[in-house]
Design a protein around this motif. Sequence first.
Motif, short mmCIF file in Angstrom:
data_model
loop_
_atom_site.label_atom_id
_atom_site.label_comp_id
_atom_site.label_asym_id
_atom_site.label_seq_id
_atom_site.Cartn_x
_atom_site.Cartn_y
_atom_site.Cartn_z
N PHE A 62 0.84 -1.20 0.00
CA PHE A 62 0.00 0.00 0.00
C PHE A 62 0.88 1.24 0.00
CE2 PHE A 62 -2.85 -3.03 2.25
CZ PHE A 62 -3.94 -2.95 1.39
N PRO A 63 0.35 2.36 -0.55
CA PRO A 63 1.06 3.63 -0.45
C PRO A 63 1.25 4.01 1.03
CG PRO A 63 -0.74 3.80 -2.03
CD PRO A 63 -0.88 2.48 -1.34
N ASP A 114 0.73 6.63 2.79
CA ASP A 114 -0.29 7.42 3.49
C ASP A 114 -1.62 6.68 3.66
OD1 ASP A 114 -0.50 7.57 0.74
OD2 ASP A 114 -0.87 9.72 0.66
N THR A 115 -1.68 5.40 3.29
CA THR A 115 -2.89 4.59 3.50
C THR A 115 -3.08 4.36 4.99
OG1 THR A 115 -2.54 3.46 1.39
CG2 THR A 115 -4.00 2.38 2.97
N ARG A 116 -4.32 4.40 5.44
CA ARG A 116 -4.65 4.15 6.85
C ARG A 116 -5.81 3.15 6.93
NH1 ARG A 116 -0.41 5.75 7.31
NH2 ARG A 116 0.29 7.78 7.92
N THR A 122 -8.46 3.88 3.85
CA THR A 122 -8.63 5.23 3.32
C THR A 122 -8.44 5.22 1.81
OG1 THR A 122 -6.29 5.71 3.71
CG2 THR A 122 -7.86 6.38 5.44
N LYS A 123 -8.88 6.30 1.17
CA LYS A 123 -8.85 6.40 -0.30
C LYS A 123 -7.45 6.29 -0.89
CE LYS A 123 -8.66 11.42 -0.54
NZ LYS A 123 -8.98 12.19 0.58
N GLU A 124 -6.42 6.50 -0.07
CA GLU A 124 -5.04 6.42 -0.56
C GLU A 124 -4.66 5.00 -1.00
OE1 GLU A 124 -5.51 10.07 1.69
OE2 GLU A 124 -5.94 8.00 2.24
N ALA A 125 -5.45 4.02 -0.58
CA ALA A 125 -5.18 2.63 -0.96
C ALA A 125 -5.49 2.37 -2.44
CB ALA A 125 -5.99 1.66 -0.10
N LEU A 158 -5.10 3.22 -6.24
CA LEU A 158 -4.28 3.90 -7.24
C LEU A 158 -4.03 2.95 -8.41
CD1 LEU A 158 -0.53 4.00 -6.65
CD2 LEU A 158 -1.91 2.93 -4.91
N VAL A 204 -13.38 1.05 0.96
CA VAL A 204 -12.56 2.25 0.94
C VAL A 204 -13.43 3.41 1.39
CG1 VAL A 204 -11.22 3.83 -0.50
CG2 VAL A 204 -11.04 1.36 -0.86
N ASP A 205 -13.00 4.10 2.42
CA ASP A 205 -13.76 5.21 3.01
C ASP A 205 -15.21 4.81 3.28
OD1 ASP A 205 -11.64 6.98 3.23
OD2 ASP A 205 -11.97 7.85 1.24
#
Length: 190
Positions: free
Chosen positions: A103-104, A106-108, A124-127, A129, A160-161
Amino acid sequence: MKNVFKILLVFIVVSISFVSLGACSKKDKISSNNKERLKNIKMPLENQDALELDVYFDGCKSDEKVEVVKEELILPKEEVLGQYIMNALIKGPSIESNLKPIFPMDTRLLSFSIKDNIAVVNLTKEAVLERSKTKEEACIRSVVNTLTQLPAVDMVKILVDNSEVETLGGNYSIISPIGKDDTLVKLNKQ
């Protein structure tokens, strides 16, 4: 004199080899003992399926006297472990490892729960991409294979979110829960 030197050299090499091999086997034995000890560690008031802990809060009725009051907290053991495992996956492999994060940075993890043998992972949406097919499959398989080690988990649902999303990387569907031996469903790209 040359023969004595050769015999002495061989003796030193053999001695060093024995000492090195002995140290390795001792370390392995110590590692095994530590793993056994970890299996036997129990939390206070731990039962089969839950951890019972006390959480203390401010119970003051006035500013004159400090009063801290406990509240009992009962946590589902496998959910606590699953949440910890997911956070470890999100954090990524150790620095010394040659492995790559899935995962990136900044993923939480927003939430984690288990219901009807399905682990629900809310990221979170950072996952989400664009990823290659192999990177996306590695990500999904890493999550599923890791969480299905828990006895209470047969499948994994990724949100996601707090919402269902079609994909994490544009190649495979994550609308339905995924099991360890399931074939990933490819998206139909136009």
